[in-house]
Design a protein around this motif. Structure first.
Motif, PDB file in Angstrom:
ATOM      1  N   LYS A   1       0.819  -1.211   0.000  1.00  0.00           N
ATOM      2  CA  LYS A   1       0.000   0.000   0.000  1.00  0.00           C
ATOM      3  C   LYS A   1       0.855   1.264   0.000  1.00  0.00           C
ATOM      4  O   LYS A   1       0.483   2.275  -0.613  1.00  0.00           O
ATOM      5  CB  LYS A   1      -0.958  -0.024   1.189  1.00  0.00           C
ATOM      6  N   LEU A   2       1.999   1.218   0.658  1.00  0.00           N
ATOM      7  CA  LEU A   2       2.906   2.371   0.609  1.00  0.00           C
ATOM      8  C   LEU A   2       3.515   2.523  -0.780  1.00  0.00           C
ATOM      9  O   LEU A   2       3.694   3.643  -1.275  1.00  0.00           O
ATOM     10  CB  LEU A   2       4.008   2.210   1.660  1.00  0.00           C
ATOM     11  N   GLN A   3       3.827   1.412  -1.416  1.00  0.00           N
ATOM     12  CA  GLN A   3       4.348   1.482  -2.784  1.00  0.00           C
ATOM     13  C   GLN A   3       3.325   2.099  -3.733  1.00  0.00           C
ATOM     14  O   GLN A   3       3.687   2.868  -4.631  1.00  0.00           O
ATOM     15  CB  GLN A   3       4.730   0.076  -3.265  1.00  0.00           C
ATOM     16  N   ALA A   4       2.061   1.775  -3.534  1.00  0.00           N
ATOM     17  CA  ALA A   4       1.011   2.337  -4.373  1.00  0.00           C
ATOM     18  C   ALA A   4       0.789   3.812  -4.086  1.00  0.00           C
ATOM     19  O   ALA A   4       0.478   4.601  -4.991  1.00  0.00           O
ATOM     20  CB  ALA A   4      -0.284   1.558  -4.174  1.00  0.00           C
ATOM     21  N   ALA A   5       0.980   4.200  -2.835  1.00  0.00           N
ATOM     22  CA  ALA A   5       0.718   5.586  -2.440  1.00  0.00           C
ATOM     23  C   ALA A   5       1.854   6.525  -2.813  1.00  0.00           C
ATOM     24  O   ALA A   5       1.620   7.713  -3.079  1.00  0.00           O
ATOM     25  CB  ALA A   5       0.477   5.657  -0.927  1.00  0.00           C
ATOM     26  N   TYR A   6       3.091   6.005  -2.837  1.00  0.00           N
ATOM     27  CA  TYR A   6       4.258   6.848  -3.095  1.00  0.00           C
ATOM     28  C   TYR A   6       5.042   6.285  -4.274  1.00  0.00           C
ATOM     29  O   TYR A   6       5.848   5.371  -4.129  1.00  0.00           O
ATOM     30  CB  TYR A   6       5.145   6.931  -1.851  1.00  0.00           C
ATOM     31  N   THR A   7       4.764   6.849  -5.450  1.00  0.00           N
ATOM     32  CA  THR A   7       5.375   6.332  -6.673  1.00  0.00           C
ATOM     33  C   THR A   7       6.450   7.247  -7.241  1.00  0.00           C
ATOM     34  O   THR A   7       7.080   6.915  -8.233  1.00  0.00           O
ATOM     35  CB  THR A   7       4.291   6.120  -7.746  1.00  0.00           C
ATOM     36  N   GLN A   8       6.653   8.398  -6.611  1.00  0.00           N
ATOM     37  CA  GLN A   8       7.649   9.328  -7.133  1.00  0.00           C
ATOM     38  C   GLN A   8       9.056   8.812  -6.856  1.00  0.00           C
ATOM     39  O   GLN A   8       9.268   7.934  -6.035  1.00  0.00           O
ATOM     40  CB  GLN A   8       7.466  10.731  -6.539  1.00  0.00           C
ATOM     41  N   ASP A   9      10.035   9.388  -7.567  1.00  0.00           N
ATOM     42  CA  ASP A   9      11.417   8.924  -7.443  1.00  0.00           C
ATOM     43  C   ASP A   9      11.943   9.092  -6.020  1.00  0.00           C
ATOM     44  O   ASP A   9      12.549   8.197  -5.450  1.00  0.00           O
ATOM     45  CB  ASP A   9      12.325   9.682  -8.417  1.00  0.00           C
ATOM     46  N   ARG A  10      11.751  10.286  -5.472  1.00  0.00           N
ATOM     47  CA  ARG A  10      12.244  10.532  -4.122  1.00  0.00           C
ATOM     48  C   ARG A  10      11.087  10.347  -3.142  1.00  0.00           C
ATOM     49  O   ARG A  10      10.226  11.206  -2.997  1.00  0.00           O
ATOM     50  CB  ARG A  10      12.826  11.942  -3.995  1.00  0.00           C
ATOM     51  N   ASN A  11      11.096   9.214  -2.462  1.00  0.00           N
ATOM     52  CA  ASN A  11       9.991   8.892  -1.566  1.00  0.00           C
ATOM     53  C   ASN A  11      10.217   9.483  -0.187  1.00  0.00           C
ATOM     54  O   ASN A  11      11.315   9.412   0.362  1.00  0.00           O
ATOM     55  CB  ASN A  11       9.838   7.375  -1.451  1.00  0.00           C
ATOM     56  N   PRO A  12       9.160  10.033   0.411  1.00  0.00           N
ATOM     57  CA  PRO A  12       9.298  10.608   1.748  1.00  0.00           C
ATOM     58  C   PRO A  12       9.132   9.591   2.873  1.00  0.00           C
ATOM     59  O   PRO A  12       9.265   9.937   4.037  1.00  0.00           O
ATOM     60  CB  PRO A  12       8.161  11.632   1.791  1.00  0.00           C
ATOM     61  N   VAL A  13       8.828   8.328   2.513  1.00  0.00           N
ATOM     62  CA  VAL A  13       8.545   7.311   3.522  1.00  0.00           C
ATOM     63  C   VAL A  13       9.412   6.081   3.274  1.00  0.00           C
ATOM     64  O   VAL A  13       9.522   5.605   2.135  1.00  0.00           O
ATOM     65  CB  VAL A  13       7.062   6.883   3.486  1.00  0.00           C
ATOM     66  N   VAL A  14      10.030   5.570   4.340  1.00  0.00           N
ATOM     67  CA  VAL A  14      10.739   4.294   4.238  1.00  0.00           C
ATOM     68  C   VAL A  14      10.167   3.319   5.258  1.00  0.00           C
ATOM     69  O   VAL A  14       9.978   3.664   6.426  1.00  0.00           O
ATOM     70  CB  VAL A  14      12.266   4.432   4.439  1.00  0.00           C
ATOM     71  N   LEU A  15       9.853   2.131   4.790  1.00  0.00           N
ATOM     72  CA  LEU A  15       9.405   1.056   5.657  1.00  0.00           C
ATOM     73  C   LEU A  15      10.617   0.188   5.974  1.00  0.00           C
ATOM     74  O   LEU A  15      11.196  -0.429   5.082  1.00  0.00           O
ATOM     75  CB  LEU A  15       8.332   0.221   4.959  1.00  0.00           C
ATOM     76  N   LEU A  16      11.016   0.160   7.223  1.00  0.00           N
ATOM     77  CA  LEU A  16      12.190  -0.602   7.632  1.00  0.00           C
ATOM     78  C   LEU A  16      11.736  -1.792   8.476  1.00  0.00           C
ATOM     79  O   LEU A  16      11.590  -1.697   9.695  1.00  0.00           O
ATOM     80  CB  LEU A  16      13.172   0.293   8.393  1.00  0.00           C
ATOM     81  N   ASP A  17      11.500  -2.888   7.788  1.00  0.00           N
ATOM     82  CA  ASP A  17      11.034  -4.110   8.425  1.00  0.00           C
ATOM     83  C   ASP A  17      12.240  -4.820   9.042  1.00  0.00           C
ATOM     84  O   ASP A  17      13.137  -5.275   8.346  1.00  0.00           O
ATOM     85  CB  ASP A  17      10.383  -4.991   7.360  1.00  0.00           C
ATOM     86  N   ARG A  18      12.234  -4.924  10.362  1.00  0.00           N
ATOM     87  CA  ARG A  18      13.368  -5.517  11.073  1.00  0.00           C
ATOM     88  C   ARG A  18      13.113  -6.971  11.472  1.00  0.00           C
ATOM     89  O   ARG A  18      13.723  -7.499  12.389  1.00  0.00           O
ATOM     90  CB  ARG A  18      13.680  -4.689  12.332  1.00  0.00           C
ATOM     91  N   THR A  19      12.227  -7.654  10.741  1.00  0.00           N
ATOM     92  CA  THR A  19      11.881  -9.031  11.069  1.00  0.00           C
ATOM     93  C   THR A  19      13.099  -9.946  11.051  1.00  0.00           C
ATOM     94  O   THR A  19      13.307 -10.744  11.968  1.00  0.00           O
ATOM     95  CB  THR A  19      10.819  -9.563  10.088  1.00  0.00           C
ATOM     96  N   THR A  20      13.900  -9.860  10.006  1.00  0.00           N
ATOM     97  CA  THR A  20      15.058 -10.735   9.901  1.00  0.00           C
ATOM     98  C   THR A  20      16.031 -10.493  11.044  1.00  0.00           C
ATOM     99  O   THR A  20      16.567 -11.432  11.637  1.00  0.00           O
ATOM    100  CB  THR A  20      15.764 -10.525   8.552  1.00  0.00           C
ATOM    101  N   ASP A  21      16.268  -9.228  11.355  1.00  0.00           N
ATOM    102  CA  ASP A  21      17.156  -8.906  12.471  1.00  0.00           C
ATOM    103  C   ASP A  21      16.583  -9.428  13.783  1.00  0.00           C
ATOM    104  O   ASP A  21      17.306 -10.001  14.607  1.00  0.00           O
ATOM    105  CB  ASP A  21      17.362  -7.389  12.569  1.00  0.00           C
ATOM    106  N   PHE A  22      15.293  -9.224  13.982  1.00  0.00           N
ATOM    107  CA  PHE A  22      14.658  -9.687  15.212  1.00  0.00           C
ATOM    108  C   PHE A  22      14.781 -11.199  15.349  1.00  0.00           C
ATOM    109  O   PHE A  22      15.155 -11.719  16.414  1.00  0.00           O
ATOM    110  CB  PHE A  22      13.185  -9.271  15.241  1.00  0.00           C
ATOM    111  N   ASN A  23      14.464 -11.929  14.283  1.00  0.00           N
ATOM    112  CA  ASN A  23      14.551 -13.383  14.337  1.00  0.00           C
ATOM    113  C   ASN A  23      15.980 -13.850  14.602  1.00  0.00           C
ATOM    114  O   ASN A  23      16.206 -14.841  15.295  1.00  0.00           O
ATOM    115  CB  ASN A  23      14.044 -13.986  13.035  1.00  0.00           C
ATOM    116  N   SER A  24      16.931 -13.130  14.047  1.00  0.00           N
ATOM    117  CA  SER A  24      18.333 -13.488  14.269  1.00  0.00           C
ATOM    118  C   SER A  24      18.731 -13.278  15.718  1.00  0.00           C
ATOM    119  O   SER A  24      19.348 -14.147  16.337  1.00  0.00           O
ATOM    120  CB  SER A  24      19.226 -12.645  13.351  1.00  0.00           C
TER     121      SER A  24
END
Length: 328
Positions: A219-242
């Protein structure tokens, strides 16, 4: 699924989440990195602090870098303090609207409170940090309509984030849920509810197209399609599981892959009645097993993490921010 392949897939998905949402916003070697002069935090216990900036939904050591927002803000020399009980919102500094067990609906209210308050104007040097979704998953499991609930929550979160970017926010960092299937809450809930499986909780958390993290990314990808995006989703699942290690069918933690000396991977060190209340570090106070157990433990309570785990995850976020020019 083979455990190693699963971890590799999660790592690739995590990388994709960063790459696809950061777009061309990364800085080259000749561009000065973004340096925030104000950090504004929203969300749940992962960003919940007191008037002095000390983390509350964790082991309460009095330190100001033991929440996600607090640790990230420290990179800019900023201390994030509770807006409700601490300093009033101003043009510089750190301010948190987060509450202990906030869901997406609460974050939407937090954002509205900020935008409609005196001084609630987004500036170009603002870094906004949002951590939410854990409690939405918890409630969705009990609701009987978990997939629909997660779909609604992620849609509403994107709408709330768009209010910030429409107001001028150019640097919004979102940390979605940890792997809720890995928490003491999940183990207890599964034991008391025969119809609920660990896989079902993980599918709402991060491992399937029905999950909070995957739906939010799409949904964030659909909402923000411009080159310079103001939002980053930083999913830390892999780090957490590690860091937290894997679990067997009964939920018992069996491996810590990180190489970090964490010896208690599954038992909460705080035994306070309220799962988001945190506890102090004095011997015997707040339900601690003893005054040092939290230093080698993963969970503060049934969902929230110890200071060492919050720092680990926040440091991985900082690493990503530095890599694409959002932090010095």
């Amino acid at each position: 699924m083979n455990p190693m392949f699963s971890r590799i897939l999660q790592a690739l998905c995590t990388f994709a989440a960063v790459a696809l949402l950061s777009g061309c916003g990364g800085a080259s070697s000749t561009v000065e990195p973004f340096v925030a002069t104000r950090v504004i935090a929203f969300g749940d216990g992962f960003n919940f602090v007191d008037a002095n900036g000390a983390g509350k939904s964790t082991v309460r050591t009095g330190e100001t870098d033991i929440t996600i927002a607090g640790r990230v803000a420290a990179r800019y020399g900023i201390v994030v303090k509770d807006v409700a009980t601490g300093p009033a919102l101003s043009a510089t500094g750190g301010f948190s609207y987060a509450t202990a067990s906030a869901k997406v609906s609460d974050v939407a209210t937090q954002i509205n409170t900020f935008l409609t308050s005196a001084g609630g104007v987004v500036a170009k040097k603002d870094l906004i940090v949002i951590a939410v979704g854990n409690w939405d998953i918890k409630d969705a499991i009990a609701s009987g309509t978990p997939t629909a609930d997660i779909d609604t929550a992620t849609t509403n979160l994107v709408t709330a984030i768009q209010r910030l970017t429409n107001a001028g926010a150019e640097h919004v960092v979102v940390m979605p849920p940890i792997n809720m299937a890995r928490t003491p809450w999940a183990t207890t809930y599964i034991g008391a509810n025969a119809g609920v499986t660990r896989a079902a909780i993980q599918d709402l958390s991060n491992s399937a197209a029905t999950s909070f993290n995957f739906k939010l990314l799409a949904k964030l990808q659909a909402a923000y399609t411009q080159d310079r995006n103001p939002v980053v989703l930083l999913d830390r699942t892999t780090d957490f599981n590690s860091f937290a290690g894997s679990v067997d069918a009964s939920g018992t933690a069996v491996v810590n892959y990180s190489g970090v000396s964490l010896t208690n991977l599954s038992t909460a060190v705080c035994t306070t009645a309220s799962p988001a209340a945190g506890c102090t570090t004095a011997v015997g106070a707040g339900g601690l097993i003893n005054s040092t157990d939290y230093l080698t433990s993963v969970f503060a309570d049934e969902i929230n993490l110890t200071p060492v785990m919050n720092r680990f995850l926040a440091d991985r976020i900082i690493y990503s921010l530095v890599s694409f020019g959002w932090a010095p």
